[in-house]
Every structure is written in C-alpha cells, then in structure tokens.
Design a protein around this motif. Structure first.
Motif, mmCIF file in Angstrom:
data_model
loop_
_atom_site.group_PDB
_atom_site.id
_atom_site.type_symbol
_atom_site.label_atom_id
_atom_site.label_comp_id
_atom_site.label_asym_id
_atom_site.label_seq_id
_atom_site.Cartn_x
_atom_site.Cartn_y
_atom_site.Cartn_z
ATOM 1 N N LEU A 159 0.855 -1.180 0.000
ATOM 2 C CA LEU A 159 0.000 0.000 0.000
ATOM 3 C C LEU A 159 0.893 1.232 0.000
ATOM 4 O O LEU A 159 1.946 1.233 0.649
ATOM 5 C CB LEU A 159 -0.925 0.024 1.216
ATOM 6 N N TRP A 160 0.494 2.257 -0.713
ATOM 7 C CA TRP A 160 1.291 3.481 -0.691
ATOM 8 C C TRP A 160 0.405 4.711 -0.934
ATOM 9 O O TRP A 160 -0.700 4.617 -1.461
ATOM 10 C CB TRP A 160 2.444 3.427 -1.679
ATOM 11 N N ALA A 161 0.915 5.833 -0.481
ATOM 12 C CA ALA A 161 0.222 7.114 -0.607
ATOM 13 C C ALA A 161 1.210 8.140 -1.128
ATOM 14 O O ALA A 161 2.417 8.075 -0.836
ATOM 15 C CB ALA A 161 -0.343 7.565 0.739
ATOM 16 N N ARG A 162 0.691 9.130 -1.882
ATOM 17 C CA ARG A 162 1.584 10.129 -2.469
ATOM 18 C C ARG A 162 0.807 11.407 -2.774
ATOM 19 O O ARG A 162 -0.425 11.410 -2.837
ATOM 20 C CB ARG A 162 2.200 9.606 -3.757
ATOM 21 N N ARG A 163 1.554 12.495 -2.935
ATOM 22 C CA ARG A 163 0.999 13.722 -3.494
ATOM 23 C C ARG A 163 2.074 14.372 -4.354
ATOM 24 O O ARG A 163 3.211 14.551 -3.913
ATOM 25 C CB ARG A 163 0.539 14.695 -2.404
ATOM 26 N N LEU A 164 1.705 14.735 -5.567
ATOM 27 C CA LEU A 164 2.615 15.387 -6.500
ATOM 28 C C LEU A 164 2.272 16.875 -6.494
ATOM 29 O O LEU A 164 1.276 17.292 -7.094
ATOM 30 C CB LEU A 164 2.479 14.816 -7.915
ATOM 31 N N THR A 165 3.084 17.673 -5.828
ATOM 32 C CA THR A 165 2.702 19.068 -5.629
ATOM 33 C C THR A 165 3.908 19.929 -5.293
ATOM 34 O O THR A 165 4.994 19.413 -4.994
ATOM 35 C CB THR A 165 1.654 19.169 -4.499
ATOM 36 N N VAL A 166 3.694 21.228 -5.314
ATOM 37 C CA VAL A 166 4.660 22.198 -4.806
ATOM 38 C C VAL A 166 3.872 23.416 -4.332
ATOM 39 O O VAL A 166 2.985 23.896 -5.032
ATOM 40 C CB VAL A 166 5.707 22.590 -5.869
ATOM 41 N N PRO A 167 4.133 23.900 -3.119
ATOM 42 C CA PRO A 167 3.464 25.116 -2.656
ATOM 43 C C PRO A 167 4.151 26.347 -3.233
ATOM 44 O O PRO A 167 5.384 26.410 -3.284
ATOM 45 C CB PRO A 167 3.638 25.052 -1.137
ATOM 46 N N ILE A 168 3.354 27.321 -3.676
ATOM 47 C CA ILE A 168 3.935 28.549 -4.226
ATOM 48 C C ILE A 168 3.225 29.761 -3.624
ATOM 49 O O ILE A 168 2.028 29.744 -3.392
ATOM 50 C CB ILE A 168 3.857 28.599 -5.770
ATOM 51 N N VAL A 169 3.997 30.800 -3.358
ATOM 52 C CA VAL A 169 3.477 32.063 -2.855
ATOM 53 C C VAL A 169 3.641 33.085 -3.972
ATOM 54 O O VAL A 169 4.760 33.477 -4.308
ATOM 55 C CB VAL A 169 4.222 32.516 -1.585
ATOM 56 N N THR A 170 2.532 33.497 -4.569
ATOM 57 C CA THR A 170 2.577 34.423 -5.698
ATOM 58 C C THR A 170 2.504 35.883 -5.254
ATOM 59 O O THR A 170 2.941 36.766 -5.989
ATOM 60 C CB THR A 170 1.411 34.143 -6.664
ATOM 61 N N GLU A 171 1.960 36.135 -4.076
ATOM 62 C CA GLU A 171 1.799 37.513 -3.590
ATOM 63 C C GLU A 171 2.297 37.613 -2.145
ATOM 64 O O GLU A 171 1.505 37.569 -1.191
ATOM 65 C CB GLU A 171 0.332 37.951 -3.677
ATOM 66 N N PRO A 172 3.614 37.755 -1.952
ATOM 67 C CA PRO A 172 4.138 37.838 -0.585
ATOM 68 C C PRO A 172 3.579 39.023 0.196
ATOM 69 O O PRO A 172 3.495 38.972 1.429
ATOM 70 C CB PRO A 172 5.650 37.982 -0.796
ATOM 71 N N GLY A 173 3.195 40.096 -0.513
ATOM 72 C CA GLY A 173 2.645 41.260 0.165
ATOM 73 C C GLY A 173 1.258 41.043 0.731
ATOM 74 O O GLY A 173 0.744 41.901 1.456
ATOM 75 N N ALA A 174 0.642 39.904 0.428
ATOM 76 C CA ALA A 174 -0.716 39.635 0.889
ATOM 77 C C ALA A 174 -0.753 39.088 2.305
ATOM 78 O O ALA A 174 -1.803 38.639 2.764
ATOM 79 C CB ALA A 174 -1.408 38.655 -0.062
ATOM 80 N N GLY A 175 0.366 39.132 3.005
ATOM 81 C CA GLY A 175 0.407 38.645 4.385
ATOM 82 C C GLY A 175 1.323 39.485 5.230
ATOM 83 O O GLY A 175 2.248 40.136 4.726
ATOM 84 N N ILE A 176 1.079 39.484 6.513
ATOM 85 C CA ILE A 176 1.916 40.198 7.470
ATOM 86 C C ILE A 176 1.914 39.412 8.774
ATOM 87 O O ILE A 176 0.948 38.717 9.099
ATOM 88 C CB ILE A 176 1.422 41.651 7.679
ATOM 89 N N ARG A 177 3.002 39.542 9.524
ATOM 90 C CA ARG A 177 3.151 38.803 10.765
ATOM 91 C C ARG A 177 3.122 39.781 11.935
ATOM 92 O O ARG A 177 3.887 40.752 11.984
ATOM 93 C CB ARG A 177 4.478 38.053 10.728
ATOM 94 N N ILE A 178 2.216 39.555 12.886
ATOM 95 C CA ILE A 178 2.162 40.376 14.098
ATOM 96 C C ILE A 178 3.101 39.750 15.120
ATOM 97 O O ILE A 178 2.870 38.640 15.587
ATOM 98 C CB ILE A 178 0.731 40.462 14.664
ATOM 99 N N THR A 179 4.157 40.464 15.448
ATOM 100 C CA THR A 179 5.161 39.946 16.388
ATOM 101 C C THR A 179 4.897 40.471 17.795
ATOM 102 O O THR A 179 4.120 41.402 17.994
ATOM 103 C CB THR A 179 6.565 40.372 15.942
ATOM 104 N N GLY A 180 5.544 39.854 18.765
ATOM 105 C CA GLY A 180 5.434 40.331 20.137
ATOM 106 C C GLY A 180 4.129 39.997 20.813
ATOM 107 O O GLY A 180 3.762 40.660 21.801
ATOM 108 N N THR A 181 3.394 38.992 20.311
ATOM 109 C CA THR A 181 2.113 38.629 20.922
ATOM 110 C C THR A 181 2.285 37.676 22.091
ATOM 111 O O THR A 181 1.307 37.378 22.787
ATOM 112 C CB THR A 181 1.190 37.976 19.876
ATOM 113 N N GLY A 182 3.501 37.199 22.319
ATOM 114 C CA GLY A 182 3.747 36.297 23.437
ATOM 115 C C GLY A 182 3.984 34.878 22.975
ATOM 116 O O GLY A 182 3.884 34.570 21.787
ATOM 117 N N SER A 183 4.283 34.008 23.926
ATOM 118 C CA SER A 183 4.589 32.613 23.592
ATOM 119 C C SER A 183 3.320 31.774 23.561
ATOM 120 O O SER A 183 2.251 32.215 23.974
ATOM 121 C CB SER A 183 5.569 32.042 24.626
#
Length: 310
Positions: free
Chosen positions: A286-310
């Motif tokens: 038995l075997w399982a697989r996925r043929l894929t690659v993740p891509i980020v086309t718009e890096p500006g579409a995200g932001i990281r809020i830092t300093g929120t704690g652990s």
C-alpha cells in the motif's frame, strides 16, 4: 493437590508480550482512535487556497505582478501620438513539482490476526495519508514563512492587561491594504493559545452582540472577528508562533500534478493512494503520495504580528 491461590496474579506486559494467568480472562484492549486530517488541524490548504495545474513537472508564475504601468498618463495634444510605455511585469519564478510519498507492506497474517481485523488495512493507510499530509504541511508553512517578510509589532503581549488585540489586527491589515496592490486581508492565523486569549479578550467581548446565540459563551467558538475568518491550530503547525494576517485568496496556492495515473484513488488534500496484491509474499503493498509544490505568488498579501507572546 491444593488448587491455585485466589486471586491469581494480575496480567503483566513486557515489550510486545502479555502474560496472563490461565484462570483469568484476557484484559479488554482499548485501541487508540486514529486521528484523521481534520483532527490534525492542518492549515496549508486554508492559507494557500489557489489551485494550479502543473505541466511538464513544473509550474511557472509571476511574483507580485503589478497592475499599474510605471509611466504616468499624460495629456495628449490633438494630432500627437500617445506616449508609449512598457507593460510592468512581476518577477518570473519556476517551481518544480515533487512526488512525496511512502509505501508499506501488510501481510495476510497481520490482517487476519490483528485485533483490528479487517480495519487493519484502513488504519495503516490512514497513517500513510496523514504522514504525507504532514510533510506537505511543513513544506507549505516554510514557503509562507520565507515569503512573508512584513511585520507589525503588537501593542503588548496578548496576555497583558494593556493588550489591544483587535487594534493590533486592524493596524496590521491596514499595512497590507495600503500597499495599493488590491489586497483584501480576510484571515487570521494563530495558535490555539493565542485564540484562547482572543476569545476571552474583554474589548472584543464588549464589541460583540449581547445575549446572541453566536456569542462564544454559548457556542464556545469565535469563527470571525470583524471581516476576518479565524483559523487556529497547534503552534507546531504554524510558520512561526506569531499571529498572521493574510489575504487568503491572493497569497498563493498549491500546484498539483493532477493527471490520474492507473490504479490510484484521490482523496482529501489531493493525496493519492493505491494498493497491490503481492501473492508471492502473501500480503499487500500500500502506498500514498501527493505530487505538488506550494507557491506564494503575492508575498505582500500577508503580514506577521510579532510580540504577541509565547
């Protein structure tokens, strides 16, 4: 001859062997319920929502393609030619599709003698699918983490009395919107512990409708804050243990090679599985697989809020 003392010694276990007095019944076996993909709370397909089809084993895309040309429009005198400009283009990128998977063998003896009987194949196949999905999750979050470089510092750690959680989110979202790239932040991504702080935040609680059935004191959940869908998971599943504000429709997606090969069945997360009888070994591959690659086309579409704690 005197009979055995009562009660007999309790069962003992050493490694894979269980020792039981012949005068006792076998102890009840309580098997662990296998967690499926939903239980594991993977988030990659919620933040990389676009779906691309690869060709030739790779996908080519543009990163942050501008929607305005660089030369400003000018007034054109009668009889004059229009000023010419070169259409602006994004940075070209190429990502190769990789086949991720694993196989395993189950003997007929294991299937027949296992305490799970006929469920043994399903249980082992579920483990394989989970393992493949876990690998893709790691690749996706790593791609998101390296692509999104914008940050916004929190007012205070979210467990602090002076924290302003909703303001932190709105200020971070405003930074994305003010890029004037057509982004519309619509998703909050955070750990379960940060979600607990958000759900119990008094400012957010005062802004919600009172005595409504969607109030978390009744339903136990906040699935939206303002215009943002709230997604939370284990900190181990996140790109980093920060709070992420994302335009989930534009950030990026998964490029899958979806052409079906003979014998495969496709399930959740585009993971393909196949089984094959091995008569010479009295068992199954038995075997399982996925043929894929993740891509980020718009890096500006995200932001990281830092300093929120652990």
């Amino acid at each position: 001859m005197p009979g055995p003392s009562y009660p007999p010694a309790a069962p003992t276990i050493s490694g894979e062997l269980v020792t039981i007095s012949r005068f006792l019944q076998s102890p009840t076996l309580i098997g662990r319920r296998l967690r499926d993909l939903t239980d594991l709370r993977f988030i990659s397909d919620q933040i990389l929502t676009q779906r691309f089809r690869s060709s030739g084993g790779a996908v080519m895309y543009e990163v942050s393609e501008p929607f305005l040309n660089t030369r400003p429009v000018k007034a054109v005198a009668p009889g004059s030619e229009y000023p010419r400009d070169t259409p602006a283009q994004g940075v070209a990128a190429l990502a190769a599709v990789t086949k991720w998977g694993e196989a395993f063998f189950i003997s007929d003896e294991r299937i027949k003698r296992s305490v799970y009987a006929g469920d043994e194949v399903d249980r082992q196949l579920t483990k394989a699918v989970n393992t493949v999905a876990n690998k893709i999750e790691g690749l996706s979050t790593a791609a998101v983490s390296s692509a999104i470089t914008a940050t916004q510092a929190a007012t205070a750690t979210w467990d602090n009395a002076s924290a302003s959680i909703f303001r932190d989110v709105e200020v971070a979202a405003a930074k994305i919107t003010d890029l004037n790239m057509g982004y519309n932040p619509d998703l909050l991504l955070m750990s379960t512990s940060k979600y607990a702080l958000l759900m119990s935040d008094p400012i957010i609680a005062n802004l919600r409708r009172r005595e409504a059935t969607d109030n978390p004191i009744y339903g136990g959940d906040i699935d939206r804050v303002g215009k943002f869908k709230v997604v939370y998971t284990s900190a181990a599943n996140l790109p980093s243990n920060d709070v992420w504000v994302i335009d989930s429709k534009q950030l990026g997606g998964m490029a899958d090679e979806v052409n079906q090969d003979p014998g495969y069945a496709t399930g959740a997360y585009n993971i393909q599985v196949q089984t094959m009888r091995r008569p010479e070994r009295d068992g199954w591959d038995l075997w399982a697989r996925r043929l894929t690659v993740p891509i980020v086309t718009e890096p500006g579409a995200g932001i990281r809020i830092t300093g929120t704690g652990s």
